[in-house]
Scaffold this active site. Structure first.
Site, PDB file in Angstrom:
ATOM      1  N   MET A   1       0.819  -1.211   0.000  1.00  0.00           N
ATOM      2  CA  MET A   1       0.000   0.000   0.000  1.00  0.00           C
ATOM      3  C   MET A   1       0.855   1.263   0.000  1.00  0.00           C
ATOM      4  O   MET A   1       0.356   2.369   0.163  1.00  0.00           O
ATOM      5  CB  MET A   1      -0.968   0.006   1.196  1.00  0.00           C
ATOM      6  CG  MET A   1      -0.353   0.395   2.526  1.00  0.00           C
ATOM      7  SD  MET A   1       0.920  -0.728   3.128  1.00  0.00           S
ATOM      8  CE  MET A   1      -0.075  -2.154   3.539  1.00  0.00           C
ATOM      9  N   SER A   2       2.149   1.131  -0.230  1.00  0.00           N
ATOM     10  CA  SER A   2       3.061   2.276  -0.171  1.00  0.00           C
ATOM     11  C   SER A   2       3.060   3.073  -1.472  1.00  0.00           C
ATOM     12  O   SER A   2       3.356   2.533  -2.539  1.00  0.00           O
ATOM     13  CB  SER A   2       4.486   1.785   0.102  1.00  0.00           C
ATOM     14  OG  SER A   2       5.419   2.811  -0.165  1.00  0.00           O
ATOM     15  N   PRO A   3       2.767   4.383  -1.401  1.00  0.00           N
ATOM     16  CA  PRO A   3       2.840   5.189  -2.620  1.00  0.00           C
ATOM     17  C   PRO A   3       4.260   5.323  -3.140  1.00  0.00           C
ATOM     18  O   PRO A   3       4.490   5.461  -4.341  1.00  0.00           O
ATOM     19  CB  PRO A   3       2.281   6.546  -2.182  1.00  0.00           C
ATOM     20  CG  PRO A   3       2.556   6.606  -0.708  1.00  0.00           C
ATOM     21  CD  PRO A   3       2.405   5.195  -0.222  1.00  0.00           C
TER      22      PRO A   3
END
Length: 199
Positions: free
Chosen positions: A12-14
């Site tokens: 979920m890391s941008p």
């Protein structure tokens, strides 16, 4: 000498999203071996002093948005600063990518990783949803059976092993690239990663 990169990221890391395709390209160009290792930052942050986004100081949260916009524009990558499905649990997608890496190899796992990251940050899709993960598998040309396998003990064991490997390597954030025991943290360190791989 062919180098190996341990590629640690949270699904979920941008920042993992912004760096993923560049990392895949440079690793391929350098002929590096990549070990795909999605990890659970929820287990790593308490050990490393990290804080979940919602617990960070307001000025840090605000600056994060500024930097995300800057990098998105610079890299010409679409990115929703406030995606519909975020925060989102990355556990199921982490297990799924881990199983694909184990059973189908690095290239397949990297392809699925890119699809999962884009699903959150560019496509407004829920990566905690089983139907979404099944669709991402299909769109990535991968075996639908991997989803059930990821929900079994195998998936959790692989995911736990990747998180423990990250802890043992001193990783504290995502993405992180570990080469010969040295940690490179953040997609903004990819120039250093490339130099190391070409050295």
């Amino acid at each position: 000498m062919r180098r190996t990169v341990d590629y640690y990221f949270a699904t979920m890391s941008p920042w993992a999203y912004l760096g993923h395709e560049r990392f895949v390209r440079l690793a391929s160009a350098a002929g590096a071996e990549v070990r795909v290792r999605p990890m659970d930052l929820g287990k790593i942050f308490p050990l490393s002093g990290g804080l979940p986004l919602g617990k960070r100081a307001p000025q840090r949260q605000a600056y994060r948005l500024v930097e995300l916009r800057r990098w998105s524009e610079w890299l010409k990558l679409p990115l929703n600063l406030h995606p519909k499905h975020f925060p989102v649990s990355g556990d199921a997608s982490c297990r799924l990518i881990s199983v694909v890496a184990e059973r189908d190899g690095t290239e397949a796992a990297l392809r699925l990783t890119g699809a999962v990251l884009a699903a959150v940050w560019a496509q407004e899709r829920d990566i905690a949803d089983t139907a979404t993960l099944a669709a991402l598998l299909r769109e990535s040309g991968l075996d639908a059976a991997r989803l059930a396998q990821s929900q079994a003990e195998e998936g959790q064991a692989l995911a736990d092993a990747h998180t423990q490997a990250a802890i043992d390597a001193g990783v504290f954030g995502a993405p992180a690239y570990v080469i010969d025991g040295e940690v490179y943290w953040g997609q903004d360190r990819l120039d250093f990663v490339e130099r190391r791989l070409r050295a």
